[in-house]
Write a protein that holds these residues in place. Structure first.
Motif, mmCIF file in Angstrom:
data_model
loop_
_atom_site.group_PDB
_atom_site.id
_atom_site.type_symbol
_atom_site.label_atom_id
_atom_site.label_comp_id
_atom_site.label_asym_id
_atom_site.label_seq_id
_atom_site.Cartn_x
_atom_site.Cartn_y
_atom_site.Cartn_z
ATOM 1 N N ALA A 263 0.832 -1.210 0.000
ATOM 2 C CA ALA A 263 0.000 0.000 0.000
ATOM 3 C C ALA A 263 0.863 1.255 0.000
ATOM 4 C CB ALA A 263 -0.928 -0.010 1.214
ATOM 5 N N ASP A 264 2.003 1.213 0.688
ATOM 6 C CA ASP A 264 2.873 2.379 0.732
ATOM 7 C C ASP A 264 3.420 2.699 -0.662
ATOM 8 O OD1 ASP A 264 4.288 4.369 2.421
ATOM 9 O OD2 ASP A 264 6.074 3.315 1.724
ATOM 10 N N ASP A 265 3.754 1.665 -1.433
ATOM 11 C CA ASP A 265 4.214 1.895 -2.806
ATOM 12 C C ASP A 265 3.104 2.501 -3.665
ATOM 13 O OD1 ASP A 265 6.770 1.004 -2.362
ATOM 14 O OD2 ASP A 265 6.384 -1.039 -3.044
ATOM 15 N N LEU A 266 1.876 2.010 -3.502
ATOM 16 C CA LEU A 266 0.766 2.526 -4.298
ATOM 17 C C LEU A 266 0.473 3.984 -3.947
ATOM 18 C CD1 LEU A 266 -1.615 -0.573 -4.245
ATOM 19 C CD2 LEU A 266 -0.211 0.249 -6.150
ATOM 20 N N ARG A 267 0.499 4.299 -2.668
ATOM 21 C CA ARG A 267 0.281 5.698 -2.279
ATOM 22 C C ARG A 267 1.416 6.587 -2.800
ATOM 23 N NH1 ARG A 267 -1.467 3.148 2.636
ATOM 24 N NH2 ARG A 267 0.652 3.381 3.479
ATOM 25 N N GLY A 268 2.650 6.050 -2.776
ATOM 26 C CA GLY A 268 3.772 6.815 -3.304
ATOM 27 C C GLY A 268 3.628 7.075 -4.790
ATOM 28 N N LEU A 311 -4.531 4.517 -10.701
ATOM 29 C CA LEU A 311 -3.904 4.623 -9.388
ATOM 30 C C LEU A 311 -4.939 4.792 -8.289
ATOM 31 C CD1 LEU A 311 -0.830 6.845 -10.290
ATOM 32 C CD2 LEU A 311 -0.772 4.529 -9.361
ATOM 33 N N ALA A 312 -5.976 5.577 -8.559
ATOM 34 C CA ALA A 312 -7.041 5.748 -7.558
ATOM 35 C C ALA A 312 -7.719 4.421 -7.270
ATOM 36 C CB ALA A 312 -8.055 6.776 -8.048
ATOM 37 N N ALA A 313 -7.945 3.604 -8.323
ATOM 38 C CA ALA A 313 -8.569 2.295 -8.129
ATOM 39 C C ALA A 313 -7.658 1.370 -7.322
ATOM 40 C CB ALA A 313 -8.897 1.681 -9.485
ATOM 41 N N LEU A 314 -6.339 1.429 -7.583
ATOM 42 C CA LEU A 314 -5.413 0.574 -6.842
ATOM 43 C C LEU A 314 -5.325 0.989 -5.376
ATOM 44 C CD1 LEU A 314 -2.499 0.198 -9.432
ATOM 45 C CD2 LEU A 314 -4.075 -1.587 -8.668
ATOM 46 N N VAL A 315 -5.322 2.291 -5.108
ATOM 47 C CA VAL A 315 -5.296 2.751 -3.716
ATOM 48 C C VAL A 315 -6.586 2.356 -3.003
ATOM 49 C CG1 VAL A 315 -5.238 4.800 -2.248
ATOM 50 C CG2 VAL A 315 -3.673 4.613 -4.177
ATOM 51 N N ASP A 316 -7.725 2.453 -3.698
ATOM 52 C CA ASP A 316 -8.995 1.998 -3.106
ATOM 53 C C ASP A 316 -8.937 0.500 -2.817
ATOM 54 O OD1 ASP A 316 -10.069 4.517 -3.163
ATOM 55 O OD2 ASP A 316 -11.173 4.221 -5.038
ATOM 56 N N ALA A 317 -8.362 -0.270 -3.739
ATOM 57 C CA ALA A 317 -8.245 -1.712 -3.526
ATOM 58 C C ALA A 317 -7.346 -2.003 -2.322
ATOM 59 C CB ALA A 317 -7.673 -2.369 -4.780
ATOM 60 N N ALA A 318 -6.262 -1.228 -2.172
ATOM 61 C CA ALA A 318 -5.392 -1.408 -1.012
ATOM 62 C C ALA A 318 -6.144 -1.106 0.280
ATOM 63 C CB ALA A 318 -4.168 -0.511 -1.137
ATOM 64 N N HIS A 319 -7.060 -0.126 0.232
ATOM 65 C CA HIS A 319 -7.861 0.200 1.422
ATOM 66 C C HIS A 319 -8.772 -0.969 1.789
ATOM 67 C CE1 HIS A 319 -10.141 2.588 4.276
ATOM 68 N NE2 HIS A 319 -11.255 2.239 3.651
ATOM 69 N N VAL A 320 -9.398 -1.581 0.778
ATOM 70 C CA VAL A 320 -10.255 -2.746 1.047
ATOM 71 C C VAL A 320 -9.420 -3.895 1.599
ATOM 72 C CG1 VAL A 320 -11.791 -4.454 0.011
ATOM 73 C CG2 VAL A 320 -11.916 -2.064 -0.720
ATOM 74 N N CYS A 321 -8.261 -4.121 0.981
ATOM 75 C CA CYS A 321 -7.390 -5.210 1.434
ATOM 76 C C CYS A 321 -6.917 -4.973 2.863
ATOM 77 C CB CYS A 321 -6.199 -5.323 0.473
ATOM 78 S SG CYS A 321 -5.150 -6.755 0.756
ATOM 79 N N ASP A 322 -6.710 -3.722 3.225
ATOM 80 C CA ASP A 322 -6.317 -3.386 4.595
ATOM 81 C C ASP A 322 -7.358 -3.875 5.592
ATOM 82 O OD1 ASP A 322 -4.742 -1.881 6.643
ATOM 83 O OD2 ASP A 322 -6.559 -0.664 6.717
ATOM 84 N N THR A 348 -2.057 -4.952 -9.180
ATOM 85 C CA THR A 348 -0.962 -4.012 -9.403
ATOM 86 C C THR A 348 -0.096 -4.443 -10.573
ATOM 87 O OG1 THR A 348 -0.956 -3.576 -7.016
ATOM 88 C CG2 THR A 348 0.927 -2.786 -8.288
ATOM 89 N N LEU A 349 0.188 -5.740 -10.657
ATOM 90 C CA LEU A 349 0.974 -6.253 -11.770
ATOM 91 C C LEU A 349 0.287 -5.997 -13.107
ATOM 92 C CD1 LEU A 349 2.157 -9.642 -10.253
ATOM 93 C CD2 LEU A 349 3.676 -7.857 -11.105
ATOM 94 N N ALA A 350 -1.023 -6.197 -13.139
ATOM 95 C CA ALA A 350 -1.768 -5.973 -14.376
ATOM 96 C C ALA A 350 -1.702 -4.511 -14.809
ATOM 97 C CB ALA A 350 -3.225 -6.402 -14.195
ATOM 98 N N ALA A 351 -1.579 -3.596 -13.842
ATOM 99 C CA ALA A 351 -1.521 -2.169 -14.165
ATOM 100 C C ALA A 351 -0.125 -1.745 -14.597
ATOM 101 C CB ALA A 351 -1.966 -1.346 -12.962
ATOM 102 N N VAL A 352 0.899 -2.250 -13.900
ATOM 103 C CA VAL A 352 2.260 -1.775 -14.191
ATOM 104 C C VAL A 352 2.920 -2.561 -15.314
ATOM 105 C CG1 VAL A 352 2.551 -1.007 -11.816
ATOM 106 C CG2 VAL A 352 3.406 -3.255 -12.471
ATOM 107 N N ALA A 353 2.461 -3.775 -15.572
ATOM 108 C CA ALA A 353 3.068 -4.599 -16.616
ATOM 109 C C ALA A 353 1.987 -5.319 -17.404
ATOM 110 C CB ALA A 353 4.045 -5.606 -16.001
ATOM 111 N N PRO A 354 1.123 -4.594 -18.107
ATOM 112 C CA PRO A 354 -0.012 -5.228 -18.782
ATOM 113 C C PRO A 354 0.384 -6.184 -19.891
ATOM 114 C CG PRO A 354 0.246 -2.941 -19.482
ATOM 115 C CD PRO A 354 1.188 -3.153 -18.330
ATOM 116 N N ARG A 355 1.626 -6.119 -20.349
ATOM 117 C CA ARG A 355 2.049 -6.999 -21.436
ATOM 118 C C ARG A 355 2.912 -8.150 -20.957
ATOM 119 N NH1 ARG A 355 3.956 -2.268 -25.690
ATOM 120 N NH2 ARG A 355 1.960 -1.168 -25.786
#
Length: 381
Positions: A263-268, A311-322, A348-355
């Motif tokens: 989560a810290d990486d996603l917020r960063g 990024l907003a969706a990933l941070v929201d997902a991190a909040h749910v996972c928390d 996160t992997l799908a977002a940063v490395a979609p290929r």
């Protein structure tokens, strides 16, 4: 003067300095560096060794200074070791080390052993005095991407090598996966291979190891650092990230800590992305977000691929996972904390490395008994 551990042998060959400082958190490499200094000191006539270990806040610094100034009854030259396991000598120790450096001579050799030091410690007066009086050897850990080359070099020292071409590279990659984060165990596994498959003539051609021989002999002794998990995710290395997640779970790591690092990486990423959109130069935005080292390079690589909405969706997902790792439930997510962490990693992997062939996002809980790595394989089928 500061050098890396791999430069020490060449420095010792040019002649001994009166003082050596070895600092780092890789036990095997630090031990080997210290042994190299000890061997050079013995060869130079230091037949006596005294050891001072700074433990607690009541170390006798006056005794150290007195010992350094005293003449030996049994040897012309001595090796004086000063071990500071905490890396924090304190105010009295700082002053004593600076006085020690002022009175150091050419008759004795001093070896100071320290753990990994932070920027404050590296910039301290006591470390500056030590560094200026001799040679400071920085022992860096072997990163995963450099581990196959390190293994190949160590095998060569025992008269062994892997097959040429792709087969040999795959064998080294397999070996690296088995020993990542545990160089002491890697050293032992290499020594075991040397015993099992030593060449008939040590002075002849190296013995060639097939992958099957390595797979049969090398145990899975990898140890994973929770703070490196985020690096694997940002690098888009799905197989390594899932293997690390699997290993952290098996080692009993706290799911809360694993989530915090992700989560810290996603917020960063979100903070830096927003700063760049507002016109801040990327290097400035990274510095303000306190992103350094390898993470800085990874951020630079993945940020151009990401949109603010992602990024907003990933941070929201991190909040749910928390909430899930702390005992709450969400109907869209698995109930098991580690399965939820797997889902966050895959998102996160799908977002940063979609290929990169990342498995599709998981929305159902992992079946009982499946590890994250096994579930990811099933999702990709």
């Amino acid at each position: 003067m500061q050098i890396r551990a791999e430069q020490l042998a060449a420095a010792l060959a040019k002649g001994l300095r009166p003082l050596y400082v070895i600092h780092g958190d890789e036990p095997l490499l630090a031990q080997e560096a210290a042994d190299a200094v000890r061997a050079a000191a013995r060869a130079a006539g230091c037949s006596e060794r005294t050891v001072h270990t700074v433990a607690g806040g009541h170390f006798d610094w006056a005794g150290l200074l007195g010992d350094a100034g005293a003449l030996s009854l049994f040897a012309e030259r001595r090796l004086i070791e000063i071990r500071i396991p905490s890396g924090k000598p304190g105010k009295d120790g700082s002053e004593a080390l600076q006085r020690y450096v002022e009175q150091i001579g050419d008759d004795d050799i001093t070896l100071v052993l320290l753990p990994r030091l932070d920027r404050t410690q590296l910039g301290s007066a006591w470390f500056g005095a030590l560094d200026g009086a001799g040679l400071a050897v920085r022992v860096d850990p072997v990163e995963r991407r450099a581990l196959p080359v390190w293994i190949a070099q160590r095998l060569a020292q025992h008269g062994l090598r892997v097959e040429d071409g792709e087969a040999g590279q795959q064998a080294l990659a397999f070996f690296a996966d088995r020993v990542e984060g545990n160089l002491l165990a890697a050293h032992q596994e290499i020594a075991k291979l040397a015993l099992l498959h030593a060449p008939a003539d040590p002075r002849g051609a190296p013995a060639v190891l097939a992958r099957e021989q390595i797979e049969a002999a090398v145990l899975d002794v990898a140890r994973y650092d929770v703070f490196r998990l985020g690096e694997a995710v940002l690098a888009g290395d799905a197989a390594r990230a899932l293997r690390m997640l699997d290993g952290l779970q098996a080692e009993g790591e706290a799911a809360v800590l694993v989530h915090w690092t992700l989560a810290d990486d996603l917020r960063g990423l979100q903070r830096v992305h927003a700063a760049v959109r507002q016109g801040r130069p990327l290097p400035v935005a990274l510095r303000e977000a306190r992103v350094w080292g390898l993470k800085e390079k990874l951020f630079e690589r993945v940020l151009p691929r990401l949109e603010a909405t992602e990024l907003a969706a990933l941070v929201d997902a991190a909040h749910v996972c928390d909430g899930i790792v702390k005992g709450l439930r969400d109907p869209r997510w698995p109930d098991d904390p580690w399965a939820a962490l797997q889902q966050l990693v895959l998102m996160t992997l799908a977002a940063v490395a979609p290929r990169a062939g990342v498995p599709a996002l998981v929305t159902a809980p992992a079946p009982a008994g499946r590890s994250p790595r096994q579930q990811a394989t099933a999702n990709s089928q």
